[in-house]
Design a protein around this motif. Structure first.
Motif, PDB file in Angstrom:
ATOM      1  N   GLN B  43       0.833  -1.203   0.000  1.00 12.62           N
ATOM      2  CA  GLN B  43       0.000   0.000   0.000  1.00 12.62           C
ATOM      3  C   GLN B  43       0.871   1.258   0.000  1.00 12.62           C
ATOM      4  O   GLN B  43       0.670   2.170  -0.797  1.00 12.62           O
ATOM      5  N   ARG B  44       1.881   1.265   0.890  1.00  7.39           N
ATOM      6  CA  ARG B  44       2.718   2.456   0.990  1.00  7.39           C
ATOM      7  C   ARG B  44       3.554   2.664  -0.271  1.00  7.39           C
ATOM      8  O   ARG B  44       3.886   3.798  -0.625  1.00  7.39           O
ATOM      9  N   ALA B  45       3.877   1.575  -0.937  1.00 12.30           N
ATOM     10  CA  ALA B  45       4.662   1.686  -2.172  1.00 12.30           C
ATOM     11  C   ALA B  45       3.755   1.956  -3.378  1.00 12.30           C
ATOM     12  O   ALA B  45       4.241   2.140  -4.498  1.00 12.30           O
ATOM     13  N   GLY B  46       2.448   1.942  -3.141  1.00 10.65           N
ATOM     14  CA  GLY B  46       1.512   2.229  -4.222  1.00 10.65           C
ATOM     15  C   GLY B  46       1.347   1.090  -5.208  1.00 10.65           C
ATOM     16  O   GLY B  46       1.090   1.313  -6.395  1.00 10.65           O
ATOM     17  N   VAL B  47       1.490  -0.148  -4.733  1.00 11.37           N
ATOM     18  CA  VAL B  47       1.284  -1.311  -5.602  1.00 11.37           C
ATOM     19  C   VAL B  47       0.426  -2.333  -4.858  1.00 11.37           C
ATOM     20  O   VAL B  47       0.069  -2.122  -3.703  1.00 11.37           O
ATOM     21  N   SER B  48       0.120  -3.424  -5.525  1.00 14.08           N
ATOM     22  CA  SER B  48      -0.600  -4.491  -4.842  1.00 14.08           C
ATOM     23  C   SER B  48       0.413  -5.497  -4.300  1.00 14.08           C
ATOM     24  O   SER B  48       1.584  -5.488  -4.672  1.00 14.08           O
ATOM     25  N   LYS B  49      -0.072  -6.363  -3.423  1.00  7.32           N
ATOM     26  CA  LYS B  49       0.862  -7.306  -2.797  1.00  7.32           C
ATOM     27  C   LYS B  49       1.526  -8.208  -3.821  1.00  7.32           C
ATOM     28  O   LYS B  49       2.715  -8.524  -3.721  1.00  7.32           O
TER      29      LYS B  49
END
Lengths: 218, 218
Positions: B43-49
């Motif tokens: 989330q913090r990196a702006g991607v999905s897991k």
DNA sequence: CTTAAATAACTGACTGGTCAGTCATTAAAA
DNA sequence: TTTTAATGACTGACCAGTCAGTTATTTAAG
């Protein structure tokens, strides 16, 4: 077959909490709070997991109990030691540092700083408790001692609180290092010798410049 | 209804790893390795897991990547700085300490020592890597510098490795403290002033006794 | 300059394992 | 016999890691 006369367990209401706390401290220091399994704590304490919950409300409550039980008496002993002694501040400091390592340094309590620091982010209340009940008290009593030394002209003028921090930092660091990276360090690390060197450098650096004729030339 | 022309995501193959590492560092330092959820990193990196697993094999691999990416360049910069300079050892030390705080101290990398120490028990290989690639190298280069100072008569005779440890301990401690208990500490803590005091005490404690008539008497 | 096919970056619901905390049961002690 | 310390199988939540499907981007044919 022949197990009927063998007791499976005993009632030991008084001893259980202390044994559980000891087991928990070991494991918390070794693996951290999150990675420690209560099943393992129970096993090491020689009880079942259910028993933990007879004495502690939760894993976190056990954590708090570990800290409070082991830390508070230690602090009180230290404060008394300082108040009892009267003499040159440098000597008292030297004695304190060495005594600290003898009593605390080699005991299990020495793993607490690492534990608290590691978990501070996840347990703000515990961190606050530790800062207030341990760090602040120790720093204050040391700063008082430094101030005394400055007043008598034994030490040069400086901020007693920073000096206290600087006296304590290598000590705490040694405790932390011992319980974290030292096992992976090829370089030998004799804490007693290290602390002697620390005292040597620190106390020499702190003494008032020898007022022979012209004092300091900086 | 009107969301077709809004892009849901972009392809940014080159930037992803760095952004993920940054997000992971923040969270690892803040909460520890175990307590950090990959969903939150994502989330913090702006991607999905799922995207994390395109770039890193596992949570542990991400951890290693964080350390290796951020630490190695830092060490090399430090070593170069030391080799480049030639002059009085005390001055170089003073400059190094201050420069360290300016470049590293206030950056995110400064949270690494706490992270490594916290997780050393659970990641022995990583701990060994860090000791070898960071601690040992820094200690060695500082010890060399101290030895130089002793040889020129600038410093008094003593074990250079312990001296190096004692120079570094308050610095590392400051870094650790800043990322753990400082937020709960009521006492102000100006690291720059603290380090100045450290240098003052340390370097004064380390200088050879003023050879007025008889040189050294040890 | 389209436009369609091919590629691969990215997504997010799902799974299998783990573990803190519970509670019905057992057995030691009173 | 009653009381209560102690047990350990159980459960519900949580989460690392997976993968079938989706969509941005590239390539190349029309």
């Amino acid at each position: 077959m022949a197990q009927t006369d063998e007791q499976r367990w005993q009632r030991r209401k008084a001893e259980r909490p202390g044994e559980i706390i000891d087991a928990a401290l070991e494991l918390f220091v070794e693996k951290g709070f999150m990675a420690t399994r209560l099943d393992e704590v129970a096993q090491r304490a020689g009880v079942s997991k259910g028993t933990l919950y007879l004495y502690f409300d939760s894993k976190e409550a056990l954590f708090r109990a570990v800290v409070e039980t082991l830390v508070v008496p230690e602090i009180e002993r230290t404060e008394q030691l300082i108040d009892a002694y009267e003499g040159p501040a440098a000597e008292l400091i030297s004695q304190l540092v060495k005594q600290w390592w003898q009593t605390v340094g080699e005991s299990r309590v020495c793993g607490l700083p690492k534990l608290i620091i590691s978990e501070s982010g996840n347990f703000p209340e515990l961190a606050r408790f530790y800062v207030e009940q341990v760090i602040d008290r120790v720093r204050r009593v040391i700063a008082k001692l430094i101030k005394r030394g400055i007043a008598t002209g034994e030490f040069k003028s400086c901020d007693p609180v920073y000096i206290a921090r600087l006296l304590l930092a290598p000590m705490v660091f040694a405790a932390i290092y011992q319980h974290s990276l030292l096992p992976y360090d090829s370089e030998p690390f004799e804490v007693a010798a290290y602390l002697d060197t620390h005292l040597d450098i620190f106390l020499h650096g702190l003494v008032a410049p020898v007022a022979e004729s012209g004092a300091a030339e900086t």
